[in-house]
Design an enzyme around this catalytic site. Structure first.
Site, PDB file in Angstrom:
ATOM      1  N   HIS A  92     -11.810  -2.376  -2.614  1.00 56.19           N
ATOM      2  CA  HIS A  92     -11.381  -1.226  -1.431  1.00 56.19           C
ATOM      3  C   HIS A  92     -12.298  -1.415  -0.096  1.00 56.19           C
ATOM      4  O   HIS A  92     -13.784  -1.851  -0.203  1.00 56.19           O
ATOM      5  CB  HIS A  92     -11.583  -0.115  -1.329  1.00 56.19           C
TER       6      HIS A  92
ATOM      7  N   GLU B 261      -9.994   3.947  -4.442  1.00 54.92           N
ATOM      8  CA  GLU B 261     -10.881   3.991  -3.171  1.00 54.92           C
ATOM      9  C   GLU B 261     -11.564   5.620  -2.655  1.00 54.92           C
ATOM     10  O   GLU B 261     -12.049   6.081  -2.130  1.00 54.92           O
ATOM     11  CB  GLU B 261     -10.103   3.735  -1.941  1.00 54.92           C
TER      12      GLU B 261
ATOM     13  N   GLU C 227       0.814  -1.690  -0.053  1.00 51.64           N
ATOM     14  CA  GLU C 227       0.496   0.225  -0.210  1.00 51.64           C
ATOM     15  C   GLU C 227       1.088   0.934   0.319  1.00 51.64           C
ATOM     16  O   GLU C 227       1.261   1.817   0.704  1.00 51.64           O
ATOM     17  CB  GLU C 227      -0.684  -0.373   1.001  1.00 51.64           C
TER      18      GLU C 227
ATOM     19  N   HIS D  55      -0.652   4.555  -0.269  1.00 48.87           N
ATOM     20  CA  HIS D  55      -1.237   5.899   0.852  1.00 48.87           C
ATOM     21  C   HIS D  55      -1.287   7.457  -0.403  1.00 48.87           C
ATOM     22  O   HIS D  55      -1.886   8.062   0.152  1.00 48.87           O
ATOM     23  CB  HIS D  55      -1.204   5.939   1.985  1.00 48.87           C
TER      24      HIS D  55
ATOM     25  N   GLU E 195      -0.457   0.050  -4.324  1.00 56.00           N
ATOM     26  CA  GLU E 195      -1.120   0.468  -4.280  1.00 56.00           C
ATOM     27  C   GLU E 195      -1.330   1.681  -4.264  1.00 56.00           C
ATOM     28  O   GLU E 195      -0.322   1.810  -3.296  1.00 56.00           O
ATOM     29  CB  GLU E 195      -2.513  -0.224  -3.333  1.00 56.00           C
TER      30      GLU E 195
END
Length: 392
Positions: free
Chosen positions: A302, A252, A200, A202, A226
């Site tokens: 998500h 997301e 991830e 973010h 991600e």
């Protein structure tokens, strides 16, 4: 709304309420929609930090757009809520529309006596595969990550996602980059080659850092990387994808097909990640998945919300032909969260069975909510120690 049209078997919406449950990590919020036929449907309206505002907007939008409506008119209600407030979209509004839409499908399923997934195309699989997230709370050290990863795999999960980057933002120092890569290496060594790993980002790195990381992460054979870039730089996602050996995922942050438009137009990702409680509920998720299929992209929704959203998401994805896998944080919440949500489906050996109860199949236990009021906690994802999520 046209009161002269025939009314479906659920009756008309007569009352809408919101409830919020406090936990050590975040508050989980829900909407419950009642009809004059004595039915009620539930949906999740959890916002990471703005639970009060989301609940207030839900109640206000109910007064404006829901009371007196037929829950079976989901397309009209969706459009009424989205467009009727004029200043539409955004995080809070998107979550409200999404949660109400879930509650409508719950009502329709209950009125017809069928699981909600029967109303969204049926099923094309017997079980929905899931992956674990939120398992790495604690010390940000390679050996600590490795031990926790082995524990999660020991519970039957065959896919794990984690953010090894700490409080990194924009760039990483040399020491932090090495530490992050050591964490990924330790997790891969701990779980072996048969477990899928997702890293991830973010949405936190500048292009140069993200480009270096896709090279650094190549040896670990990731299922995906991600959101390595902020969505303010969406036009550079395709450029990064061309450099990466692993798939790039994301989505997301978007709240409906209109916000996803540029993601599809620019070929930003390989794997699309709409959230059932943010991207427009059942009504919108299927449309986003269909557009993803048109672009040869798979869907991995998500889901950083409560077990209710996990169960609702299982309904929503049961019939998606381009589903990859579903996210879950169910393994990190307190036991009383499950007491508050009787009927949620369990994760067994890395998957969730098809639901059998009418509607979504989950109710809200008001007495548990009363025992665990909202905490209104806040954790800053760009501060040191964020990964502990208020846990020690």
């Amino acid at each position: 709304m046209d009161h002269d049209r025939p009314v479906g078997p659920a009756g008309r919406i007569s009352r809408v309420e919101t409830l919020t449950l406090g936990t050590a990590w975040r508050d989980f919020s829900y909407v419950r929609v009642h009809t004059d036929e004595g039915l009620s449907g539930v949906g999740e309206i959890t916002h990471p930090y703005r639970s009060r505002e989301t609940c207030l907007l839900t109640e206000a939008m109910a007064e404006r757009h829901l009371l007196g409506a037929d829950p079976f008119d989901v397309e009209e209600i969706w459009l009424r809520m989205y467009q009727g407030d004029f200043l539409r979209g955004g995080d809070i509004g998107g979550i409200v529309v999404s949660g109400v839409d879930q509650a409508l499908y719950d009502l329709m399923g209950k009125a017809l006596g069928v699981p909600a997934y029967r109303l969204t195309g049926g099923a094309c699989r017997d079980r929905v595969p899931v992956y674990a997230n939120g398992w790495y709370t604690g010390d940000r050290k390679p050996d600590a990550f490795a031990e926790r990863a082995k524990d999660v795999v020991g519970r039957g999960y065959t896919a794990l996602k984690f953010d090894p980057f700490g409080a990194g933002l924009g760039e990483l120092s040399r020491a932090e980059r090495i530490r992050s890569l050591d964490i990924v290496a330790a997790v891969r060594d701990a779980v072996g080659d048969d477990v899928d790993l997702m890293v991830e980002g973010h949405a936190r790195f500048n292009f140069a850092t993200a480009a270096r990381l896709v090279d650094d992460l190549r040896p670990f054979d990731l299922a995906w990387f991600e959101e390595p870039l902020p969505w303010t730089h969406i036009e550079r996602y395709a450029e990064l994808r061309a450099r990466a050996s692993m798939p790039i995922s994301g989505g997301e942050h978007f709240h409906n097909r209109y916000e996803f438009k540029q993601l599809f137009a620019t070929g930003a990702v390989d794997i699309v990640q709409p959230d059932l409680s943010m991207a427009g509920g059942f009504t919108e998720l299927r449309k986003i998945a269909a557009i993803a299929d048109l672009h040869a992209m798979s869907v991995a929704p998500h889901n950083s919300n409560s077990p209710l959203c996990t169960t609702a998401s299982v309904h929503a994805v049961a019939g998606l032909t381009n589903l990859k896998i579903l996210e879950t944080f169910d393994g990190m919440v307190e036991d009383y969260v499950f007491d508050a949500l009787p009927g949620v489906l369990p994760v067994v050996d890395g998957s969730v069975p098809l639901p059998t109860a009418p509607g979504i199949g989950v109710e809200l236990a008001d007495e548990v909510f009363a025992e665990h009021p909202p905490s209104h906690r806040f954790w800053n994802m760009f501060a040191d120690g964020w990964e502990k999520r208020n846990r020690t």
